[in-house]
Design a protein around this motif. Structure first.
Motif, PDB file in Angstrom:
ATOM      1  N   ARG A  69       1.057  -0.815  -0.065  1.00 51.16           N
ATOM      2  CA  ARG A  69       0.472   0.055  -0.131  1.00 51.16           C
ATOM      3  C   ARG A  69       1.302   1.119  -0.261  1.00 51.16           C
ATOM      4  O   ARG A  69       1.953   1.296   0.417  1.00 51.16           O
ATOM      5  CB  ARG A  69      -1.086   0.171   0.891  1.00 51.16           C
ATOM      6  N   PHE A  71       0.025   6.154  -0.042  1.00 55.38           N
ATOM      7  CA  PHE A  71      -0.185   7.796  -0.633  1.00 55.38           C
ATOM      8  C   PHE A  71       0.407   8.382  -1.138  1.00 55.38           C
ATOM      9  O   PHE A  71       1.461   8.335  -0.713  1.00 55.38           O
ATOM     10  CB  PHE A  71      -0.851   7.430   0.660  1.00 55.38           C
ATOM     11  N   ASP A  89      -3.715   6.468  -4.154  1.00 51.55           N
ATOM     12  CA  ASP A  89      -3.388   5.395  -3.507  1.00 51.55           C
ATOM     13  C   ASP A  89      -3.612   3.725  -4.334  1.00 51.55           C
ATOM     14  O   ASP A  89      -3.583   4.337  -5.098  1.00 51.55           O
ATOM     15  CB  ASP A  89      -4.195   5.334  -2.127  1.00 51.55           C
ATOM     16  N   PRO A 103      -4.598  10.404   3.859  1.00 50.03           N
ATOM     17  CA  PRO A 103      -4.662   9.191   3.758  1.00 50.03           C
ATOM     18  C   PRO A 103      -5.571   8.942   3.719  1.00 50.03           C
ATOM     19  O   PRO A 103      -7.096   9.247   5.148  1.00 50.03           O
ATOM     20  CB  PRO A 103      -3.786   8.671   4.472  1.00 50.03           C
TER      21      PRO A 103
END
Length: 112
Positions: A69, A71, A89, A103
């Motif tokens: 992941r 951002f 993202d 985020p």
């Protein structure tokens, strides 16, 4: 850039852990140019953060650690530069807002 990096340089659903990693040559590509890694470009401030627990096993095609992941957010450094903030993202949808975006994309709308 992260989506292209993932497709060309990693296994599915893995991404670069930093802007610096995206600027390093891999498989004949640079996924961003070096001026983007300095956090300011064309009057915008750019940040990339990695949520806790996003590390994954394995390395990219240029030997760097991967994450699941990320951002990325950019906003104008000065109101004379512009007034919109943008964020993306791992879902790959670009969001925009008239304020910096946190985020989770709270308060932002998809920018089509």
């Amino acid at each position: 850039a992260q989506q292209a990096f993932s497709a060309a340089c990693t296994r599915v659903d893995a991404y670069a852990r930093s802007l610096e990693d995206l600027a390093k040559p891999a498989e004949g590509y640079r996924f961003i140019t070096a001026e983007w890694i300095h956090a300011r470009h064309n009057g915008y401030v750019l940040t990339m953060t990695i949520p806790p627990g996003a590390a994954v096993e394995g390395v990219s095609c240029n030997g760097l650690p991967l994450v699941s992941r990320y951002f990325v957010e950019t906003h104008p450094e000065d109101p004379a530069t512009g007034w919109r903030s943008y964020a993306i993202d791992e879902r790959g949808t670009l969001y925009s807002s008239d304020k910096p975006i946190a985020p989770g994309m709270q308060g932002a709308q998809p920018d089509f």
